[in-house]
Write a protein that holds these residues in place. Structure first.
Motif, PDB file in Angstrom:
ATOM      1  N   PHE A 151     -56.538 -24.503 -41.527  1.00 44.04           N
ATOM      2  CA  PHE A 151     -56.830 -24.772 -40.121  1.00 44.04           C
ATOM      3  C   PHE A 151     -55.786 -25.679 -39.494  1.00 44.04           C
ATOM      4  O   PHE A 151     -55.106 -26.453 -40.164  1.00 44.04           O
ATOM      5  N   LEU A 152     -55.675 -25.540 -38.183  1.00 47.13           N
ATOM      6  CA  LEU A 152     -54.774 -26.341 -37.365  1.00 47.13           C
ATOM      7  C   LEU A 152     -55.587 -27.341 -36.555  1.00 47.13           C
ATOM      8  O   LEU A 152     -56.621 -26.993 -35.976  1.00 47.13           O
ATOM      9  N   LEU A 191     -53.155 -19.498 -28.832  1.00 48.97           N
ATOM     10  CA  LEU A 191     -53.505 -19.592 -30.249  1.00 48.97           C
ATOM     11  C   LEU A 191     -53.852 -18.221 -30.818  1.00 48.97           C
ATOM     12  O   LEU A 191     -53.402 -17.850 -31.911  1.00 48.97           O
ATOM     13  N   VAL A 192     -54.645 -17.461 -30.076  1.00 49.64           N
ATOM     14  CA  VAL A 192     -55.018 -16.118 -30.518  1.00 49.64           C
ATOM     15  C   VAL A 192     -53.787 -15.224 -30.597  1.00 49.64           C
ATOM     16  O   VAL A 192     -53.607 -14.470 -31.557  1.00 49.64           O
ATOM     17  N   GLU A 193     -52.905 -15.327 -29.614  1.00 53.29           N
ATOM     18  CA  GLU A 193     -51.682 -14.535 -29.614  1.00 53.29           C
ATOM     19  C   GLU A 193     -50.789 -14.880 -30.792  1.00 53.29           C
ATOM     20  O   GLU A 193     -50.072 -14.022 -31.324  1.00 53.29           O
ATOM     21  N   PHE A 196     -53.988 -17.042 -34.680  1.00 58.45           N
ATOM     22  CA  PHE A 196     -55.120 -17.872 -35.077  1.00 58.45           C
ATOM     23  C   PHE A 196     -56.437 -17.220 -34.671  1.00 58.45           C
ATOM     24  O   PHE A 196     -56.471 -16.314 -33.830  1.00 58.45           O
ATOM     25  N   ALA A 197     -57.506 -17.696 -35.264  1.00 62.79           N
ATOM     26  CA  ALA A 197     -58.840 -17.181 -34.964  1.00 62.79           C
ATOM     27  C   ALA A 197     -59.789 -18.341 -34.686  1.00 62.79           C
ATOM     28  O   ALA A 197     -59.543 -19.475 -35.097  1.00 62.79           O
ATOM     29  N   GLU A 198     -60.844 -18.050 -33.969  1.00 68.40           N
ATOM     30  CA  GLU A 198     -61.914 -18.999 -33.670  1.00 68.40           C
ATOM     31  C   GLU A 198     -61.388 -20.311 -33.079  1.00 68.40           C
ATOM     32  O   GLU A 198     -61.751 -21.401 -33.540  1.00 68.40           O
ATOM     33  N   PRO A 199     -60.535 -20.234 -32.065  1.00 74.34           N
ATOM     34  CA  PRO A 199     -60.048 -21.484 -31.461  1.00 74.34           C
ATOM     35  C   PRO A 199     -61.171 -22.242 -30.766  1.00 74.34           C
ATOM     36  O   PRO A 199     -61.997 -21.651 -30.069  1.00 74.34           O
ATOM     37  N   GLY A 269     -57.390 -29.294 -29.941  1.00 71.89           N
ATOM     38  CA  GLY A 269     -57.536 -27.913 -30.364  1.00 71.89           C
ATOM     39  C   GLY A 269     -57.732 -27.783 -31.858  1.00 71.89           C
ATOM     40  O   GLY A 269     -57.194 -28.568 -32.647  1.00 71.89           O
ATOM     41  N   HIS A 270     -58.529 -26.800 -32.242  1.00 73.25           N
ATOM     42  CA  HIS A 270     -58.799 -26.509 -33.655  1.00 73.25           C
ATOM     43  C   HIS A 270     -58.870 -24.992 -33.790  1.00 73.25           C
ATOM     44  O   HIS A 270     -59.486 -24.313 -32.966  1.00 73.25           O
ATOM     45  N   ALA A 271     -58.205 -24.441 -34.806  1.00 70.98           N
ATOM     46  CA  ALA A 271     -58.222 -22.996 -35.016  1.00 70.98           C
ATOM     47  C   ALA A 271     -57.951 -22.694 -36.484  1.00 70.98           C
ATOM     48  O   ALA A 271     -57.349 -23.500 -37.202  1.00 70.98           O
TER      49      ALA A 271
END
Length: 301
Positions: A151-152, A191-193, A196-199, A269-271
């Motif tokens: 995770f980020l 983030l999605v682009e 990443f997922a579930e931001p 932010g978290h993803a």
């Protein structure tokens, strides 16, 4: 660079100014960055995953004290510090690395330099994203550093930051006081682009107060620079500086305590990095690293 890549770059950011700020040597981490890092570190109590390895991105600017808190939280985890220049890496080594005899007695869990691709359980990036002239590329770099299900955690400044100072510049007819800051919803899309997922995005506003204009401007210089492409590129004179302070003091009269105020909008932010997906059409191309990851997942019990 493709035209689409150029189009994704923040239009108000000057790439040359960004690169200069990225290597600017900090005597110490800005206190505001440390405070934001402390608040972000407190959010880790809600994260179940306990990283075995993690990346601290640019801690000299992001917060050396915050780094110490993270090392204490994940005492057994390996940490790779990635800095933005050789000079900043030297500052990080001097501040964070144990003495040689301590490392001889007990191997250190801290390393410096480029992190290994796809190995980190967490990438920690405090107050770095809003000064990047190519944030999409930076997000992709963080994505590549993470292992699947890693995770980020990041923070950056939002659109309402320094709105009082921006208003003064606008009233005086001057060029912009700061570059435009990205909205948290746009960060979620980016983030999605980037893969990443579930931001999960969150925002808070902080109000900073100062006794006088010198204190306010001095702290602004420590926290950052005006990276706007249309900023005034020459040297300002004493008359302009006196006019700026007078305008700031006039703004302070609207505050009931007679103090100068600045608004800071902070975005958190978290993803997650998900398992790569195969896109099957008439033909498909899969990287070797993604294929190894997919095979490893399918063979695991």
């Amino acid at each position: 660079m493709s035209s689409s890549s150029r189009a994704e770059r923040p239009p108000t950011l000057d790439p040359v100014a960004c690169s200069r700020w990225a290597v600017w040597p900090h005597v110490q981490s800005p206190w505001l960055h440390e405070e934001i890092g402390r608040r972000m570190e407190d959010r880790l109590q809600w994260i179940r995953l306990q990283p075995k390895s993690w990346v601290d991105w640019a801690p000299v600017s992001g917060g050396l004290q915050t780094h110490a808190k993270l090392r204490a939280r994940y005492a057994q985890a390996h940490c790779c510090v990635v800095e933005t220049s050789d000079a900043r890496e030297l500052l990080a080594r001097q501040a964070l690395q144990a003495s040689w005899w301590k490392r001889w007695l007990k191997p250190d869990t801290l390393t410096f330099g480029e992190s290994l691709a796809g190995s980190a359980d967490m990438v920690w990036a405090n107050m770095a994203l809003h000064t990047s002239d190519d944030p999409q590329a930076l997000l992709q770099k963080w994505h590549r550093s993470l292992a699947v299900d890693g995770f980020l955690m990041f923070s950056c400044l939002g659109p309402d930051t320094l709105r009082e100072l921006s208003q003064v510049y606008q009233n005086e007819g001057w060029s912009p006081a700061t570059h435009a800051f990205t909205d948290m919803h746009d960060w979620g899309d980016m983030l999605v682009e980037a893969g990443f997922a579930e931001p999960v995005m969150d925002m808070e506003r902080m109000t900073l107060t100062y006794a006088d204009a010198d204190a306010l401007l001095g702290e602004c210089r420590m926290m950052g620079r005006n990276l706007h492409a249309d900023r005034f590129h020459g040297l300002r004179g004493r008359q302009w500086f006196a006019r700026l302070k007078t305008a700031l003091l006039a703004l302070a009269k609207t505050d009931q305590d007679g103090r100068l105020t600045l608004t800071v909008e902070v975005i958190y932010g978290h993803a997650l990095k998900p398992l790569p997906r195969l896109k099957v059409k008439n033909h498909s191309t899969v990287s070797l690293q993604d294929m190894k990851t997919l095979l490893g997942q399918s063979l695991s019990p």
